[in-house]
Design a protein around this motif. Structure first.
Motif, PDB file in Angstrom:
ATOM      1  N   VAL A 145       0.844  -1.197   0.000  1.00 44.22           N
ATOM      2  CA  VAL A 145       0.000   0.000   0.000  1.00 44.22           C
ATOM      3  C   VAL A 145       0.879   1.247   0.000  1.00 44.22           C
ATOM      4  CG1 VAL A 145      -1.765   1.299   1.242  1.00 44.22           C
ATOM      5  CG2 VAL A 145      -1.861  -1.209   1.199  1.00 44.22           C
ATOM      6  N   VAL A 146       0.529   2.186  -0.863  1.00 44.47           N
ATOM      7  CA  VAL A 146       1.204   3.486  -0.920  1.00 44.47           C
ATOM      8  C   VAL A 146       0.148   4.562  -0.668  1.00 44.47           C
ATOM      9  CG1 VAL A 146       2.541   5.089  -2.333  1.00 44.47           C
ATOM     10  CG2 VAL A 146       2.894   2.615  -2.569  1.00 44.47           C
ATOM     11  N   ARG A 303       7.415  -0.132  -5.064  1.00 48.52           N
ATOM     12  CA  ARG A 303       8.628   0.673  -5.198  1.00 48.52           C
ATOM     13  C   ARG A 303       8.526   1.619  -6.401  1.00 48.52           C
ATOM     14  NH1 ARG A 303      11.640   1.112  -1.063  1.00 48.52           N
ATOM     15  NH2 ARG A 303      12.128  -1.114  -0.908  1.00 48.52           N
ATOM     16  N   GLN A 304       7.961   1.123  -7.478  1.00 43.65           N
ATOM     17  CA  GLN A 304       7.764   1.972  -8.654  1.00 43.65           C
ATOM     18  C   GLN A 304       6.872   3.161  -8.320  1.00 43.65           C
ATOM     19  OE1 GLN A 304       9.215   1.204 -11.598  1.00 43.65           O
ATOM     20  NE2 GLN A 304       8.204   2.594 -13.049  1.00 43.65           N
ATOM     21  N   LEU A 305       5.806   2.909  -7.577  1.00 44.39           N
ATOM     22  CA  LEU A 305       4.899   3.981  -7.189  1.00 44.39           C
ATOM     23  C   LEU A 305       5.586   4.985  -6.273  1.00 44.39           C
ATOM     24  CD1 LEU A 305       1.787   1.733  -6.551  1.00 44.39           C
ATOM     25  CD2 LEU A 305       1.875   3.610  -8.208  1.00 44.39           C
ATOM     26  N   GLN A 306       6.363   4.496  -5.318  1.00 46.54           N
ATOM     27  CA  GLN A 306       7.037   5.389  -4.381  1.00 46.54           C
ATOM     28  C   GLN A 306       7.995   6.346  -5.082  1.00 46.54           C
ATOM     29  OE1 GLN A 306       8.656   2.310  -1.782  1.00 46.54           O
ATOM     30  NE2 GLN A 306       7.444   3.120  -0.080  1.00 46.54           N
ATOM     31  N   LEU A 307       8.688   5.859  -6.085  1.00 50.67           N
ATOM     32  CA  LEU A 307       9.751   6.642  -6.701  1.00 50.67           C
ATOM     33  C   LEU A 307       9.327   7.407  -7.948  1.00 50.67           C
ATOM     34  CD1 LEU A 307      12.766   4.191  -6.317  1.00 50.67           C
ATOM     35  CD2 LEU A 307      12.133   6.134  -4.863  1.00 50.67           C
ATOM     36  N   PHE A 308       8.203   6.998  -8.582  1.00 49.20           N
ATOM     37  CA  PHE A 308       7.840   7.622  -9.853  1.00 49.20           C
ATOM     38  C   PHE A 308       6.437   8.216  -9.872  1.00 49.20           C
ATOM     39  CE2 PHE A 308      11.231   4.610 -10.846  1.00 49.20           C
ATOM     40  CZ  PHE A 308      12.123   5.465 -11.499  1.00 49.20           C
ATOM     41  N   ALA A 309       5.686   8.080  -8.805  1.00 48.64           N
ATOM     42  CA  ALA A 309       4.389   8.759  -8.711  1.00 48.64           C
ATOM     43  C   ALA A 309       4.641  10.142  -8.114  1.00 48.64           C
ATOM     44  CB  ALA A 309       3.419   7.965  -7.846  1.00 48.64           C
TER      45      ALA A 309
END
Length: 451
Positions: A145-146, A303-309
């Motif tokens: 979850v983000v 991890r993709q969401l954390q760094l690129f959202a």
């Protein structure tokens, strides 16, 4: 400042209102103004808005005095502050005024202060936000979850972080603007499919795979559509995504907590907990706070969401107060009290729809916290909204860009704590306003400045 409205006598013949030009035009006519001066070229839009304000048919930017309760004090629509039946706020389970929710917020404020003071990627997290991530993961059976500071940011961020220019997006034509704008920002390969039409989704998926056997495809839908009060066939959509190697994203902003067994929304009601690829939602409808989330099962996607959202990485995180508020609302919504509140909410939805049907009104969709009352005409919607405000019933008149041109409506938003008497009185006044608006003059002159 917009011009002061002309006092309106409800007994007055509406011919004068039609003749003013305030019932004509729509926002679409002003969407792309021309000229070199970015700040002044919107003057025709301002003139049109001011015309509507002067004539009492500008229902936006109102002010709520106090909590978003079923009986609320509202200022705006050219009127002084007045108390009336509130069908315009989003507080489906009436948790914004719940003593336990207020207590949780106050305790978090005393413990942590009012500000997260950083991005979640840096030092913006708190024990409250960490606990909220875990609770959402357990509820949805999606452990990764983000959190986002707004629901809009969660939708836009999810699409733009996971999709790039070579990928494809298939999106329900009535999906939230945040999702549509995210898709447009991520790739040119965007196709809108007919609302709830799984056959059209299959056709589009097959067409993409016929020319691109390896590219990623994101299919986007919602658990409960906010303007139409209807839901898709989630098992079939997820099956189609598996068949064609696509990924399904379901936006549960309006149904999570307020509907479904244990507050699990349309996903739980359709037996799809833990089976949807990506679940995203907002806290602002049921959970008494700004904010949103994206949930999935893959740690790499998190991890993709954390760094690129962008809205996650480059915005300050939810404050401890917001996270504690949502966490307490989640605790209530998923417990026995939540079941009672959902039962009250659904009783109100069914009752209001039945009463409006008896009055000859047309409500679209199915029973839910949202009751869209169809008017069709933008002019009729403006008149009905004005008459209701003067009768101290507060609603959201919806026209373009919130809904397509020619598909205007009044969006009524119910709460668990609306009383039966409020629902009955509201239905009577709603029907009276819509009937009067439907017989009002329609021949309206074209407002100045529309190209």
């Amino acid at each position: 400042m917009l011009n002061e409205p002309i006092p309106f006598d409800p007994s007055h013949d509406l011919d004068a209102l039609a003749a003013s030009g305030a019932l004509g035009g729509n926002v679409a006519l002003f969407k792309q103004p021309r000229g070199q001066d970015l700040l002044r070229r919107s003057a025709p839009l301002e003139e049109w808005c001011a015309l509507r304000v002067r004539n009492g048919v500008w229902p936006y930017g109102r002010t709520l005095d106090g909590p978003p309760a079923p009986l609320a004090t509202v200022e705006g629509d050219g009127l002084a502050a007045a108390q009336g039946i509130n069908f315009a706020s989003q507080d489906y389970l009436s948790l914004a005024s719940h003593p336990a929710v207020i207590d949780a917020a106050m305790r978090a404020l005393a413990e942590c202060g009012p500000h997260s003071a950083g991005s979640a990627v840096l030092l913006g997290n708190s024990r409250h936000s960490n606990a909220l991530e875990r609770a959402l993961g357990e509820l949805l059976r999606c452990q990764q979850v983000v959190l986002f500071p707004t629901g809009w940011g969660a939708a836009f961020g999810a699409v733009t972080a996971l999709v790039h220019g070579a990928d494809h997006v298939l999106i329900d034509q009535l999906a939230h603007a945040s999702l549509r704008q995210g898709a447009a920002a991520a790739t040119r390969n965007v196709a809108a499919y007919r609302h709830l039409d799984c056959d059209h989704v299959r056709e589009l998926l097959a067409g993409i795979r016929a020319i691109d056997g390896s590219g990623a495809i994101l299919v986007i839908t919602e658990g409960l559509f906010s303007m139409d009060a209807d839901s898709p066939d989630l098992p079939l959509l997820q099956y189609l995504c598996r068949e064609y190697g696509a990924t399904l994203l379901v936006d549960v902003a309006h149904d999570l907590g307020a509907m479904g067994p244990g507050g699990t929304g349309a996903i739980g009601a359709q037996g799809m907990l833990g089976k949807i690829d990506i679940v995203m939602g907002a806290f602002s409808k049921t959970f008494a706070s700004n904010g949103g989330f994206v949930a999935c099962s893959q740690r790499s996607a998190r991890r993709q969401l954390q760094l690129f959202a962008g809205p996650h990485m480059f915005s300050n995180a939810l404050s401890p107060v917001q996270a504690a508020t949502v966490l307490e609302c989640l605790r209530i919504a998923t417990g026995s009290e939540g079941e009672r509140l959902r039962a009250d909410l659904m009783r109100n939805a069914v009752e209001l729809r039945a009463l409006l049907l008896e009055e000859g009104m047309h409500c679209i969709g199915a029973p839910s916290p949202i009751v869209p009352l169809w008017t069709g005409s933008e002019a009729a919607t403006r008149i009905a909204g004005m008459l209701l405000a003067r009768a101290q019933v507060f609603v959201n008149p919806m026209e373009f860009p919130g809904v397509p041109l020619g598909a205007a409506r009044l969006r009524l938003q119910l709460m668990a704590r609306h009383s039966p008497a409020q629902v009955r009185q509201g239905a009577r006044l709603l029907a009276s306003a819509v009937r009067r608006a439907s017989t009002a003059p329609r021949a309206v002159p074209r407002p100045a400045g529309q190209g």
